[in-house]
Write an enzyme that holds these catalytic residues in place. Structure first.
Site, PDB file in Angstrom:
ATOM      1  N   ASP A   1       0.867  -1.181   0.000  1.00  0.00           N
ATOM      2  CA  ASP A   1       0.000   0.000   0.000  1.00  0.00           C
ATOM      3  C   ASP A   1       0.906   1.233   0.000  1.00  0.00           C
ATOM      4  O   ASP A   1       1.805   1.339  -0.829  1.00  0.00           O
ATOM      5  CB  ASP A   1      -0.962  -0.075   1.195  1.00  0.00           C
ATOM      6  CG  ASP A   1      -1.943   1.068   1.265  1.00  0.00           C
ATOM      7  OD1 ASP A   1      -2.926   1.061   0.499  1.00  0.00           O
ATOM      8  OD2 ASP A   1      -1.736   1.974   2.093  1.00  0.00           O
TER       9      ASP A   1
ATOM     10  N   HIS B   1      -7.121  -6.244  -1.346  1.00  0.00           N
ATOM     11  CA  HIS B   1      -6.031  -5.286  -1.121  1.00  0.00           C
ATOM     12  C   HIS B   1      -5.001  -5.748  -0.093  1.00  0.00           C
ATOM     13  O   HIS B   1      -3.827  -5.400  -0.193  1.00  0.00           O
ATOM     14  CB  HIS B   1      -6.630  -3.958  -0.655  1.00  0.00           C
ATOM     15  CG  HIS B   1      -5.612  -2.870  -0.474  1.00  0.00           C
ATOM     16  ND1 HIS B   1      -4.879  -2.346  -1.523  1.00  0.00           N
ATOM     17  CD2 HIS B   1      -5.187  -2.207   0.641  1.00  0.00           C
ATOM     18  CE1 HIS B   1      -4.066  -1.407  -1.073  1.00  0.00           C
ATOM     19  NE2 HIS B   1      -4.234  -1.312   0.239  1.00  0.00           N
TER      20      HIS B   1
END
Length: 324
Positions: free
Chosen positions: A102, A300
Site C-alpha cells: 500500500d 487489497h
C-alpha cells in the site's frame, strides 16, 4: 533455528522508529501501509527468518510506537525514506532489500530512488510503481468521482477524517478491512467505498456484519488498540503530503526504479485494476523486474489474505537476487 520476534526503537530523523525483527542473515525491511502497522507482516517475519533472512518490520512514523511529529510536512516521502535508511543503518543491514505494501510500496520505491546505495532490491505489494509526473496530485484526485469525493481528497482536511474514525476506531477499521478484502468487499454495482457522497462518510459504504477470513477478533483488537493509543492524524498525514512529494520528487520525474524488483497484487484490488496501465508499463518503469504476479480472488490486504502465497513469492524472489 527458531528466533523470537524482538522489538526495539531506533533513532531516525523523526525521533525514533519502532522495529519488530526476527531472524539472521541479509536484511529485508518491511514497510506497511494505511491503516496498518508492523503487525501486518506477522506472517512474513517467521517465514523470512526460516528462509535465512533478517526480517525487520517497522511502524512507519505516525503509527504505533514510532514517533509522531506534529508538523504534517514531516510525513513527506523524503522524510519517510530517510527513516528507512536510518533503520537499515541502525540494524547494520546495508545494503538491504525493502518491501512495501500500500503506501509502504510507494515508500519502498521512493527509498530505492533516493537511496540506491542503501537498497539493493525493492518489492511492491498491491500498489504498482508509477513514476512521478503528470498534474499536481490534489488536482488529479479532485477531478475524480464527479459529485462524489475520492477518499484521498476526503482525507486532506486536518481533523475531518479523524472526526469520522476516532469515535469508533475498531468499527471503522473492521469496516475498511472488509470493504477491501476479496472475500467481503461490496458486490459489483454497490456504492464504491473509495468515494464519499456529499455530506456523507466513508463508513456508511462499508460492509456490515462481514469479517474477512484473514482477520480474527484478537488481530482486530491489536490494530484498534494501536490506533486508539496513537490517534489517526499521523497515519492520515501521509495523504496530506501528496503535493509536497510531487514537488520534492521533481528531479525524478519519469524515473525508473532500476534495482531488481518484485510486484504482487490482488486481482480484485482497486489499486491493481485502476492502475493496470502502470503494470503494463513495468518494462520501462521497472527494468529490473524479476517477478510479477496478480493473485486471483485476492483483495487489497495481500500479505494477510494470502500469506502462504506471498511468502513463497517473496522467498523465491529473494533467493534469486545476487548475493550481498
Amino acid at each position: 533455528m527458531q528466533h523470537e520476534i524482538t522489538h526495539r526503537l531506533v533513532p531516525s530523523p523523526a525521533g525514533r522508529v519502532h522495529v519488530a525483527e526476527q531472524g539472521e542473515g541479509p536484511l529485508v525491511l518491511l514497510v506497511h501501509g494505511f491503516p496498518e502497522s508492523w503487525y501486518s507482516w506477522r506472517a512474513q517475519l517467521p517465514a523470512l527468518a526460516a528462509a535465512g533472512y533478517r526480517a525487520a518490520a517497522v511502524d512507519v512514523r505516525g503509527y504505533g510506537r514510532s514517533s509522531r511529529p506534529a508538523d504534517a510536512a514531516a510525513y513527506r516521502m523524503t522524510e519517510l525514506a530517510a527513516d528507512a535508511v536510518a533503520v537499515v543503518r541502525a540494524l547494520g543491514g546495508e545494503p538491504a532489500v525493502v518491501v512495501g505494501h500500500d503506501w509502504g510500496a510507494n515508500i519502498a520505491a521512493g527509498a530505492a530512488l533516493l537511496h540506491p546505495d542503501v537498497f539493493r532490491a525493492v518489492g511492491l505489494l498491491s500498489v504498482p510503481y508509477a513514476p512521478r509526473g503528470g498534474p499536481r496530485p490534489s488536482e488529479l484526485f479532485a477531478a475524480m468521482g464527479g459529485e462524489e469525493e475520492f477518499y484521498v481528497s476526503y482525507f486532506q482536511q486536518p481533523g475531518r477524517a479523524e472526526a469520522e474514525i476516532e469515535p469508533d476506531v475498531r468499527g471503522w477499521l473492521a469496516g475498511l478491512y472488509a470493504a477491501l478484502s476479496g472475500d467481503t468487499m461490496p458486490e459489483p454495482g454497490a456504492p464504491d467505498p473509495h468515494f464519499v457522497r456529499p455530506g456523507g462518510t466513508m463508513r456508511e459504504r462499508f460492509p456490515h456484519g462481514r469479517t474477512p477470513a484473514w482477520l480474527s477478533e484478537e488481530e482486530l483488537d491489536y490494530y484498534a488498540g494501536e490506533f486508539e493509543r496513537s490517534g489517526m492524524t499521523g497515519a492520515l498525514n501521509r495523504y496530506r503530503n501528496m503535493d509536497r512529494d510531487w514537488e520534492d520528487m521533481a528531479p525524478f520525474d519519469g524515473a525508473p526504479v532500476r534495482q531488481p524488483s518484485l510486484f504482487a497484487g490482488g486481482a480484485l484490488d482497486a489499486s491493481t485494476t485502476w492502475m493496470s496501465a502502470a503494470i503494463e508499463a513495468f518494462p520501462a518503469t521497472l527494468p529490473g523486474l524479476v517477478s510479477s504476479h496478480v493473485l486471483d480472488g485476492c483483495g487489497h490486504w495481500i500479505q494477510q489474505e494470502r500469506p502462504a502465497e506471498v511468502n513463497t513469492l517473496l522467498t523465491a524472489w529473494l533467493a534469486a537476487l545476487p548475493p550481498v
